[in-house]
Enzyme design. Structure first.
Site, mmCIF file in Angstrom:
data_model
loop_
_atom_site.group_PDB
_atom_site.id
_atom_site.type_symbol
_atom_site.label_atom_id
_atom_site.label_comp_id
_atom_site.label_asym_id
_atom_site.label_seq_id
_atom_site.Cartn_x
_atom_site.Cartn_y
_atom_site.Cartn_z
ATOM 1 N N HIS A 88 9.068 1.277 3.183
ATOM 2 C CA HIS A 88 10.172 1.342 4.141
ATOM 3 C C HIS A 88 11.010 0.080 3.957
ATOM 4 O O HIS A 88 10.718 -0.745 3.081
ATOM 5 C CB HIS A 88 9.633 1.466 5.573
ATOM 6 C CG HIS A 88 8.570 0.463 5.910
ATOM 7 N ND1 HIS A 88 8.825 -0.891 5.989
ATOM 8 C CD2 HIS A 88 7.240 0.602 6.136
ATOM 9 C CE1 HIS A 88 7.718 -1.526 6.293
ATOM 10 N NE2 HIS A 88 6.721 -0.652 6.365
ATOM 11 N N GLY B 281 4.828 -10.234 4.183
ATOM 12 C CA GLY B 281 5.620 -10.092 5.398
ATOM 13 C C GLY B 281 4.940 -10.739 6.597
ATOM 14 O O GLY B 281 3.712 -10.672 6.745
ATOM 15 N N GLU B 282 5.756 -11.331 7.456
ATOM 16 C CA GLU B 282 5.211 -11.989 8.654
ATOM 17 C C GLU B 282 4.736 -10.995 9.707
ATOM 18 O O GLU B 282 4.150 -11.390 10.703
ATOM 19 C CB GLU B 282 6.247 -12.946 9.254
ATOM 20 C CG GLU B 282 6.425 -14.190 8.414
ATOM 21 C CD GLU B 282 7.304 -15.233 9.062
ATOM 22 O OE1 GLU B 282 8.112 -14.876 9.942
ATOM 23 O OE2 GLU B 282 7.198 -16.409 8.659
ATOM 24 N N LYS B 283 4.978 -9.711 9.491
ATOM 25 C CA LYS B 283 4.401 -8.735 10.426
ATOM 26 C C LYS B 283 2.879 -8.904 10.426
ATOM 27 O O LYS B 283 2.228 -8.818 11.454
ATOM 28 C CB LYS B 283 4.755 -7.300 10.043
ATOM 29 C CG LYS B 283 4.209 -6.321 11.082
ATOM 30 C CD LYS B 283 4.613 -4.909 10.811
ATOM 31 C CE LYS B 283 3.710 -4.225 9.831
ATOM 32 N NZ LYS B 283 2.399 -3.888 10.411
ATOM 33 N N MET C 239 0.837 -1.200 0.000
ATOM 34 C CA MET C 239 0.000 0.000 0.000
ATOM 35 C C MET C 239 0.879 1.261 0.000
ATOM 36 O O MET C 239 0.434 2.348 0.362
ATOM 37 C CB MET C 239 -0.931 -0.008 1.217
ATOM 38 C CG MET C 239 -1.881 -1.206 1.183
ATOM 39 S SD MET C 239 -3.379 -0.946 2.118
ATOM 40 C CE MET C 239 -2.711 -0.768 3.757
ATOM 41 N N GLY C 240 2.151 1.094 -0.385
ATOM 42 C CA GLY C 240 3.032 2.256 -0.505
ATOM 43 C C GLY C 240 3.543 2.755 0.830
ATOM 44 O O GLY C 240 3.516 2.033 1.819
ATOM 45 N N HIS D 157 9.207 -3.330 3.539
ATOM 46 C CA HIS D 157 8.751 -3.628 2.175
ATOM 47 C C HIS D 157 9.948 -4.000 1.287
ATOM 48 O O HIS D 157 9.884 -4.928 0.480
ATOM 49 C CB HIS D 157 8.099 -2.392 1.543
ATOM 50 C CG HIS D 157 6.856 -1.922 2.231
ATOM 51 N ND1 HIS D 157 6.784 -0.725 2.896
ATOM 52 C CD2 HIS D 157 5.626 -2.466 2.339
ATOM 53 C CE1 HIS D 157 5.572 -0.553 3.375
ATOM 54 N NE2 HIS D 157 4.833 -1.597 3.062
ATOM 55 N N SER E 266 4.298 1.480 7.869
ATOM 56 C CA SER E 266 4.003 2.809 7.311
ATOM 57 C C SER E 266 3.314 3.660 8.364
ATOM 58 O O SER E 266 3.480 4.877 8.405
ATOM 59 C CB SER E 266 3.109 2.670 6.083
ATOM 60 O OG SER E 266 3.690 1.774 5.160
HETATM 61 P P1 AMP Z 1 1.469 -2.922 3.476
HETATM 62 O O1 AMP Z 1 1.991 -1.874 2.557
HETATM 63 O O2 AMP Z 1 1.469 -2.512 4.920
HETATM 64 O O3 AMP Z 1 0.171 -3.539 3.022
HETATM 65 O O4 AMP Z 1 2.532 -4.102 3.424
HETATM 66 C C1 AMP Z 1 2.880 -4.710 2.206
HETATM 67 C C2 AMP Z 1 3.640 -5.980 2.497
HETATM 68 O O5 AMP Z 1 4.827 -5.657 3.224
HETATM 69 C C3 AMP Z 1 2.831 -6.935 3.390
HETATM 70 O O6 AMP Z 1 3.063 -8.262 2.955
HETATM 71 C C4 AMP Z 1 3.421 -6.694 4.749
HETATM 72 O O7 AMP Z 1 3.307 -7.807 5.613
HETATM 73 C C5 AMP Z 1 4.869 -6.414 4.407
HETATM 74 N N1 AMP Z 1 5.491 -5.672 5.499
HETATM 75 C C6 AMP Z 1 5.079 -4.490 6.036
HETATM 76 N N2 AMP Z 1 5.874 -4.151 7.063
HETATM 77 C C7 AMP Z 1 6.792 -5.148 7.197
HETATM 78 C C8 AMP Z 1 7.885 -5.388 8.090
HETATM 79 N N3 AMP Z 1 8.184 -4.547 9.084
HETATM 80 N N4 AMP Z 1 8.622 -6.493 7.909
HETATM 81 C C9 AMP Z 1 8.310 -7.378 6.920
HETATM 82 N N5 AMP Z 1 7.306 -7.210 6.053
HETATM 83 C C10 AMP Z 1 6.558 -6.118 6.182
#
Ligand code: AMP
Length: 287
Positions: free
Chosen positions: A34, A147-149, A30-31, A37, A186
């Site tokens: 960091h 990501g496993e977060k 979702m942009g 990502h 983010s």
């Molecule tokens: P998002 O932009 O938050 O939807 O995240 C996009 C992808 O990046 C998802 O698969 C998240 O799980 C992964 N992601 C976000 N933050 C982290 C992090 N700190 N460590 C590992 N993967 C991440």
């Protein structure tokens, strides 16, 4: 790097890649990118012939309109990061492009979607399934990186992949953390300096909970102690902390209620408000 904003152009580029026999890696985001990502992006580049990164703040997965409105958007910076990393295609569509018609599909995501985030954020995972299934249909990745977060999200996506019979590999990637231990997100950008310092107690407490496990406390006792500890920290308001089976995502009563031979282990998943910013994190109870 090719920047694509329409589905038509995306489909053409994908067709060409497939005709040329290339393996395709996809990192959906979702942009507000960091290092978390970028760790997924780097892995995708290493493991595939061509890497697509999507940037789309998907409205259907937000159950809170304020969260959607305040979600950080840093497109120019994101493009630069992806370009420098060596990404082949950035797919950055508008909402109208993704949802020319309202998406009324309801996915049966099973028990993994019913607990924790599924319970606290009604409709969230259905929205995730809507966007991710569209991306999978359009981009036809060989491997998609998550990501496993967002540990529960991976289980939900695996369930969707199975039900919808997508032929691809889901690759889970470890959590990337700031020096303080705070999981990169983010949403961290919305924290004040002071809040960010206190937010580091989330991971410190999760790590401490492994000591409590080793001292002989039961899962329910560890849960109570984690919540009580974080309740004392300024700005922090724990929403839930569950200790669950890593495969079924269902709560466990005893540490021995998981079967490692089936890939199961106990994992503690937490959601905490820091001010009005909702943060999630998790810790595995295996060595
Ligand atoms: P998002 O932009 O938050 O939807 O995240 C996009 C992808 O990046 C998802 O698969 C998240 O799980 C992964 N992601 C976000 N933050 C982290 C992090 N700190 N460590 C590992 N993967 C991440």
């Amino acid at each position: 790097m090719q920047i694509i904003r329409t589905v038509n152009e995306l489909l053409k580029t994908v067709d060409e890649a497939i005709l040329n026999g290339r393996t395709i890696g996809l990192v959906p985001t979702m942009g507000a990118l960091h290092q978390g990502h970028m760790s997924l992006v780097e892995r995708a580049i290493k493991e595939n012939d061509i890497t697509f990164v999507s940037i789309f703040v998907n409205p259907t997965q937000f159950n809170n309109s304020e969260d959607l409105e305040h979600y950080p958007r840093t497109e120019a910076q994101d493009i630069e990061l992806l370009e420098n990393a060596g990404v082949d295609v950035a797919f950055i569509p508008s909402s109208n492009e993704v949802y020319p018609e309202p998406d009324n599909r309801i996915f049966d995501l099973g028990e993994v979607a019913e607990v924790m985030e599924g319970k606290m954020r009604p409709g969230h995972f259905n929205g995730v399934a809507q966007i991710v299934s569209k991306l999978f249909k359009w981009i036809k990745p060989t491997k998609a990186y998550f990501g496993e977060k967002d540990f529960q999200q991976i289980a939900v996506i695996r369930s969707m992949v199975k039900n919808e019979k997508f032929d691809l590999e889901i690759v889970d990637c470890p959590i990337s953390r700031e020096n303080s231990g705070l999981a990169r997100s983010s949403r961290n950008e919305r924290l004040t300096k002071e809040q960010r310092q206190h937010a580091a107690q989330i991971y410190k407490t999760l790590k401490q909970s492994k000591d409590w496990q080793n001292e002989g406390l039961k899962p329910s006792e560890v849960i109570d102690k984690v919540i009580a500890t974080l309740d004392q920290i300024p700005f922090l308001k724990p929403e839930y902390f569950n200790i669950v089976n890593s495969v079924t995502l269902q709560p466990i009563a005893q540490w021995s209620d998981t079967d490692l031979s089936k890939g199961e282990y106990p994992i503690g998943c937490i959601a905490v408000y820091c001010g009005d910013v909702r943060l999630i994190d998790n810790i595995k109870y295996i060595d």
